[in-house]
Design an enzyme around this catalytic site. Structure first.
Site, PDB file in Angstrom:
ATOM      1  N   HIS A 110      39.370  34.546  51.285  1.00  0.00           N
ATOM      2  CA  HIS A 110      40.634  35.077  50.780  1.00  0.00           C
ATOM      3  C   HIS A 110      40.430  36.492  50.245  1.00  0.00           C
ATOM      4  O   HIS A 110      39.412  36.780  49.603  1.00  0.00           O
ATOM      5  CB  HIS A 110      41.179  34.185  49.665  1.00  0.00           C
ATOM      6  N   PRO A 121      39.478  50.501  31.220  1.00  0.00           N
ATOM      7  CA  PRO A 121      38.882  50.313  29.896  1.00  0.00           C
ATOM      8  C   PRO A 121      38.570  51.644  29.216  1.00  0.00           C
ATOM      9  O   PRO A 121      38.080  52.584  29.852  1.00  0.00           O
ATOM     10  CB  PRO A 121      37.608  49.527  30.183  1.00  0.00           C
TER      11      PRO A 121
END
Length: 600
Positions: free
Chosen positions: A85, A167
């Site tokens: 996937h 971040p």
């Protein structure tokens, strides 16, 4: 936003589908949040991916989503991940889905805040997709996920590809060098010399955080084994429709525009995707559909349209199979829709409306259909049932016999306030009964809608007053609990007294709400005494008597509790409101009884 309690669903996809120990660590984090119900965990070995479904209040779900994604970044290393996937992160996608009492826009705002928190607190770069996207192209998940995890360096460093939230203090040059060297090295490179934040990002990859509408997966059962005919119906209804062909609509050449794009004939149902297939297990063909926006195309509308298109092709829809879960409103709306088509009152108990929905759409055609196992809100209620309660038992599930016995015991709760609320419930129920009987009275067919509206109003009163039966007793136990608070120090004594006063004020306000709601029962009882079928005029009268008893009884609770309040101005105001309502109740009861007596 509606008056319903806000509930949202979250369906994160985690990039681990083989190691159940790792999956359990993640789901344990999700379940550690109070107010969240874990509904489903679906791992796939070939995809190496697990789809998790949980629901709850918005605050609880967002917290659980954060904890689950953070834990995934700690126990899944994307540098080692392989699967069929597409994926770009330990938590690949993290959608928030409105179920009830909250809008998609509100979920989108929650998703953006969640994405920012994941970046700043967990070190996970995040894209915002679907309704939470900051740019139109990023509504498409495929755009955010382009290149998958292997494109991490590009995603973080190339303008236009960077995540929406990165971040703080991330060393992008170090990240790019470390990620590139690992991809070029057959055995991977060492973490030596890398900062902890760089290592966290390399392990976590990127996450797509979004908000989307609730999706219903549904299959319509056909009385045929022909996949081709099932597909033809799917093409008729799905929004995308079918290619336009020259001459023969099935075998003719596909028509394209100047740019080479296939020209499509749209289907009849917006916000739907559909295909036809054959199911060996059942020995029938089905139209398999995803309804991507149930506000645009409700389930019952899709059902009727599939039935119409099937009939046009000489077929019948024999039933409906719901895959996964549905919001309660979906079935309630369907039940009311089919009742209205029958010109029947919709002001009936919720469970009766659900039965109409089940039977009308054949939800039990292939196997039994239990709403308590398929409706999200019911699963939430069942989850709460496993938590500790303020009292050892609840009142509403009791039979009337057990309720009477519970009231008669030496415990002082349930007491007059709860009984008054139940009297109000019975008053509203009697008025509603007359409305429903009148709606179905022979010869009154042209008035069914008028009486249905009265009955629906009555059902709302019943629901509110039943809640007040329980709440009045809970208010007493809240007061009782405050008297057990410590009182050794002056500080403890002051805190105890403040808690007692707050609980006593609540215990005064609850019966006042009972009074106000019970007053509304006079409206329906008066209308039914004047307009309802003559044979039931006595029932409307009894309803008025019960409403008066409810108002006066609840008023006594207001007065006795207000007497304990130190804020005398507040106490006098609450008592004044109670006295005014009692006076009005006496007048309304007299008016209704005059109508009743004149009709006997």
């Amino acid at each position: 936003m509606t008056n319903e309690k806000p509930i949202i669903e979250c369906v994160p996809n985690f990039s681990e589908g083989r190691d159940m120990r790792v999956i359990k660590l993640i789901t344990d984090e999700i379940e550690s949040v109070k107010g969240v119900k874990l509904l489903d965990v679906d791992p796939g070995a070939a995809t190496n991916r697990t789809v998790v479904t949980f629901v709850g209040t918005p605050e609880a779900v967002v917290e659980a989503a954060f904890r689950g994604a953070k834990k995934a970044s700690e126990v899944i290393d994307m540098r080692q991940h392989r699967g069929t996937h597409p994926r770009m992160g330990a938590t690949d996608v993290l959608p928030l889905i409105p179920v009830s009492g909250i809008t998609l826009d509100e979920c989108a705002m929650l998703a953006r805040k969640l994405a920012q928190r994941l970046a700043n607190e967990a070190g996970i770069p995040c894209y915002c997709y679907e309704a939470s996207a900051f740019t139109p192209e990023r509504k498409n998940l495929a755009v955010c996920r382009a290149g998958e995890y292997e494109a991490l360096a590009d995603k973080l460093t190339i303008a236009g590809k960077q995540p929406d939230f990165i971040p703080l203090d991330a060393d992008l040059e170090e990240l790019q060098a470390a990620h590139t060297s690992r991809l070029l090295s057959r055995h991977g490179s060492s973490d030596n010399g890398l900062s902890p934040l760089t290592i966290r990002i390399l392990r976590a990859g990127c996450t797509a955080v979004g908000a989307r509408d609730f999706l219903i997966a549904v299959n319509y059962n056909l009385n045929t084994t022909s996949t081709r005919r099932a597909s033809a119906i799917a093409y008729d209804v799905r929004e995308k429709g079918r290619p336009i062909r020259e001459g023969n609509p099935i075998a003719g050449d596909i028509i394209r525009d100047a740019e080479g794009n296939v020209l499509m004939q749209p289907g009849t149902l917006k916000s739907t995707k559909a295909i036809g297939w054959y199911i060996d297990e059942y020995g029938i063909a089905q139209v398999s559909m995803n309804i991507t926006n149930i506000d645009v195309t409700p389930l019952h509308v899709a059902f009727d349209e599939v039935c119409r298109c099937a009939q046009n092709r000489g077929l019948r829809v024999t039933g409906t199979e719901i895959v996964g879960l549905v919001p309660k409103k979906t079935l309630i709306d369907a039940g009311k829709y089919f009742l209205e088509k029958q010109q029947r009152s919709t002001g009936i108990p919720e469970e009766d409306i659900l039965k109409i929905a089940v039977k009308s759409m054949g939800l039990d055609d292939l196997k039994p259909f239990n709403p308590r196992e398929k409706v999200i809100e019911f699963l939430m209620e069942d989850a709460k049932g496993g938590e500790s309660e303020a009292r050892p038992s609840r009142l509403l599930p009791m039979s009337i016999k057990n309720f009477a016995h519970e009231t008669s015991r030496e415990s002082i709760a349930p007491g007059g306030g709860a009984v008054a609320a139940y009297m109000g419930t019975l008053a509203a129920a009697l008025g509603t009964m007359v409305a429903n009987l009148s709606a179905h009275q022979a010869g009154w067919d042209e008035r069914w809608e008028e009486f249905s509206q009265w009955a629906s109003m009555g059902q709302d009163m019943i629901s509110t007053l039943l809640g007040l039966v329980e709440e009045d007793t809970e208010a007493f136990f809240r007061v009782k609990a405050t008297y057990g608070m410590p009182k050794k120090t002056d500080q403890e004594k002051e805190a105890r007294m403040e808690a007692i006063q707050a609980a006593m004020l609540y215990a005064t306000e609850v019966p006042l709400r009972t009074m106000r709601t019970s007053m509304q029962a006079f409206v329906i009882c008066r209308a039914m005494a004047k307009e309802g079928i003559p044979a039931c005029v006595n029932d409307a009268g009894v309803g008025a008597l019960a409403a008066r008893a409810a108002v006066i009884g609840a008023g006594l609770s207001v007065k006795v509790n207000a007497a304990q309040l130190r804020d005398r101005d507040k106490a006098q105001e609450l008592t004044r409101q109670a006295d005014a309502l009692i006076k009005q109740a006496n007048e309304h009861e007299r008016e209704v009884m005059e109508i009743v007596e004149s009709s006997l």
